[in-house]
Design an enzyme around this catalytic site. Structure first.
Site, PDB file in Angstrom:
ATOM      1  N   ASP A 127       0.806  -1.217   0.000  1.00  0.00           N
ATOM      2  CA  ASP A 127       0.000   0.000   0.000  1.00  0.00           C
ATOM      3  C   ASP A 127       0.840   1.269   0.000  1.00  0.00           C
ATOM      4  O   ASP A 127       2.015   1.272   0.337  1.00  0.00           O
ATOM      5  CB  ASP A 127      -0.978   0.020   1.176  1.00  0.00           C
ATOM      6  CG  ASP A 127      -0.299  -0.200   2.522  1.00  0.00           C
ATOM      7  OD1 ASP A 127       0.754  -0.872   2.570  1.00  0.00           O
ATOM      8  OD2 ASP A 127      -0.834   0.283   3.534  1.00  0.00           O
TER       9      ASP A 127
ATOM     10  N   GLU B 122      -0.276  -2.254   5.190  1.00  0.00           N
ATOM     11  CA  GLU B 122       0.705  -2.108   6.271  1.00  0.00           C
ATOM     12  C   GLU B 122       0.629  -0.726   6.884  1.00  0.00           C
ATOM     13  O   GLU B 122       0.833  -0.562   8.092  1.00  0.00           O
ATOM     14  CB  GLU B 122       2.118  -2.372   5.733  1.00  0.00           C
ATOM     15  CG  GLU B 122       3.213  -2.319   6.785  1.00  0.00           C
ATOM     16  CD  GLU B 122       3.697  -0.919   7.111  1.00  0.00           C
ATOM     17  OE1 GLU B 122       4.174  -0.707   8.244  1.00  0.00           O
ATOM     18  OE2 GLU B 122       3.592  -0.024   6.240  1.00  0.00           O
ATOM     19  N   GLU B 123       0.341   0.284   6.075  1.00  0.00           N
ATOM     20  CA  GLU B 123       0.350   1.657   6.568  1.00  0.00           C
ATOM     21  C   GLU B 123      -0.705   1.914   7.646  1.00  0.00           C
ATOM     22  O   GLU B 123      -0.562   2.854   8.430  1.00  0.00           O
ATOM     23  CB  GLU B 123       0.145   2.645   5.407  1.00  0.00           C
ATOM     24  CG  GLU B 123       1.279   2.687   4.403  1.00  0.00           C
ATOM     25  CD  GLU B 123       2.575   3.277   4.968  1.00  0.00           C
ATOM     26  OE1 GLU B 123       2.555   3.722   6.137  1.00  0.00           O
ATOM     27  OE2 GLU B 123       3.576   3.267   4.253  1.00  0.00           O
TER      28      GLU B 123
END
Length: 417
Positions: free
Chosen positions: A76, A143-144
């Site tokens: 992402d 992941e962000e």
């Protein structure tokens, strides 16, 4: 040699990197990205599963008997407007979780992570006679926002793709290209993101005495929050409290009825985390009461990350392999970082060791000081830091080569006998 033929592969990987950089997607929206990467894995002959944890991709490469190694990259991007630095800069837009249209950029280097993983897999396929075992190529969403790894686990990752012996991952950092950075034990902080909404009483900008101004209240909260680390966290403890977003009002002469703040907290110790979060609640409540707010504030979690711990013995094994392959001058022990990662959840769920390291991605000339300590260049503004609109690697080919080499070198500890 697992790296045999890598030099010939780099130009094609650079094209893939540019394509991914030019077409970033926000968390859990990585549809195009997942499609491109799944096609690449399938073309290499892997067993490919898509839609794992909504948009995740898993490729399985079997090559006889031996250990199973998980290699992970995140997909992402961030809601950041990229500045004009490279011809393949992102012009993409997306819709954030609040429903707001926003520019999107790979301002955290996930495009390099994905490209390196694809390159490593293609090298393993091309050099099957040099290793044996199984590789799980995991392309993780979100992941962000700290949700992607757990989403894949909740989608039955362990049951669907079987046990593995070790998890390996890496992240680009603002440092000289070809340099690698490892940290045994706790490497990255736990993180908590919070949304704080404070309420006032709106009115005319010419008559603030008839209102309760939530903008002033929000400003008081921001300033008071700075005292948590300065006055409530001991000097030998570590915590970060950041207010990175404030939203209130739309017109200069209309005092709004509410204001919203978004906070981010980083800690390395559960007790410190508990104390910092309690202090935030205490300060927000007290400032609202002091301002005469007509209703209590609301504090809601946005997302969170666990501590990232590297297995000490496994990290030392990886460090030794890196040092032998690349030379001691290019391998550095670093200190724990206040950034955060959800990579460790895979190994934690499986009960196996994991190692996560950083690789540099920028022209060494940007870092005139000791390459083991590149942070001064970022602090001085000579080099871009992560999440910056300028975070675009300036040494793409050597960066990708070293990132692929690092994955292969670490994986070889288990796969090459």
């Amino acid at each position: 040699m697992l790296t045999s033929g890598l030099d010939d592969r780099i130009p094609d990987l650079e094209l893939l990197y540019r394509d991914l950089h030019e077409h970033p997607e926000l968390s859990f929206q990585e549809e195009r990205t997942a499609s491109v990467l799944a096609a690449r894995l399938a073309a290499a002959g892997l067993e490919v599963t898509t839609g794992v944890g909504k948009t995740g991709v898993v490729g399985v490469l079997r090559n006889g008997e031996g250990p199973t190694v998980l290699l992970r990259a995140d997909m992402d991007a961030l809601p950041v407007q990229e500045i004009e630095k490279v011809p393949y800069r992102s012009r993409a837009t997306g819709v954030d979780p609040d429903g707001v249209s926003t520019p999107v950029m790979h301002a955290c280097g996930h495009d390099t992570h994905m490209t390196a993983l694809i390159g490593a897999v293609e090298q393993l396929v091309a050099n099957r006679d040099a290793w044996s075992g199984t590789v799980l190529a995991v392309l993780q969403p979100a992941e962000e926002v700290g949700s992607g790894a757990q989403a894949m686990l909740d989608d039955g990752f362990l049951d669907r793709f079987g046990p593995f012996d070790v998890a390996l991952g890496q992240h680009i950092t603002s440092a000289p290209s070809t340099h690698l950075y490892l940290c045994p034990g706790v490497f990255m902080a736990a993180a908590d993101s919070l949304r704080v909404t404070v309420y006032g009483r709106g009115g005319h900008g010419s008559a603030p005495h008839t209102t309760v101004d939530p903008v002033v209240l929000a400003a008081s909260i921001v300033m008071r929050l700075q005292t948590i680390v300065a006055r409530e966290v001991a000097p030998n403890e570590v915590a970060v409290v950041t207010v990175a977003a404030i939203h209130a009002g739309r017109k200069e002469n209309v005092i709004p009825a509410s204001a919203e703040l978004k906070l981010n907290v980083r800690t390395f110790d559960p007790d410190v985390r508990e104390r910092v979060l309690a202090a935030i609640t205490r300060i927000v409540d007290a400032e609202a009461e002091a301002a005469g707010a007509p209703r209590p504030p609301e504090i809601a979690p946005i997302n969170g990350f666990p501590l990232l711990r590297n297995d000490v013995a496994t990290t030392e094994a990886v460090r030794a392999a890196f040092t032998e392959a690349f030379g001691a001058g290019h391998v550095h022990e670093t200190t724990p970082k206040t950034g955060s990662e959800d990579f460790g959840l895979f190994a934690e769920a499986a009960g196996v060791p994991s190692v996560f390291w950083n690789f540099g991605g920028f022209d060494p000339a940007l870092y005139p000081d000791d390459p083991a300590h590149p942070h001064a260049a970022v602090a001085s503004g000579r080099a871009p830091g992560g999440h910056s609109p300028e975070f675009v690697p300036t040494a793409v080919a050597p960066t990708l080569r070293r990132a692929v080499e690092a994955l292969l070198t670490a994986a070889a500890i288990w796969l090459v006998r």
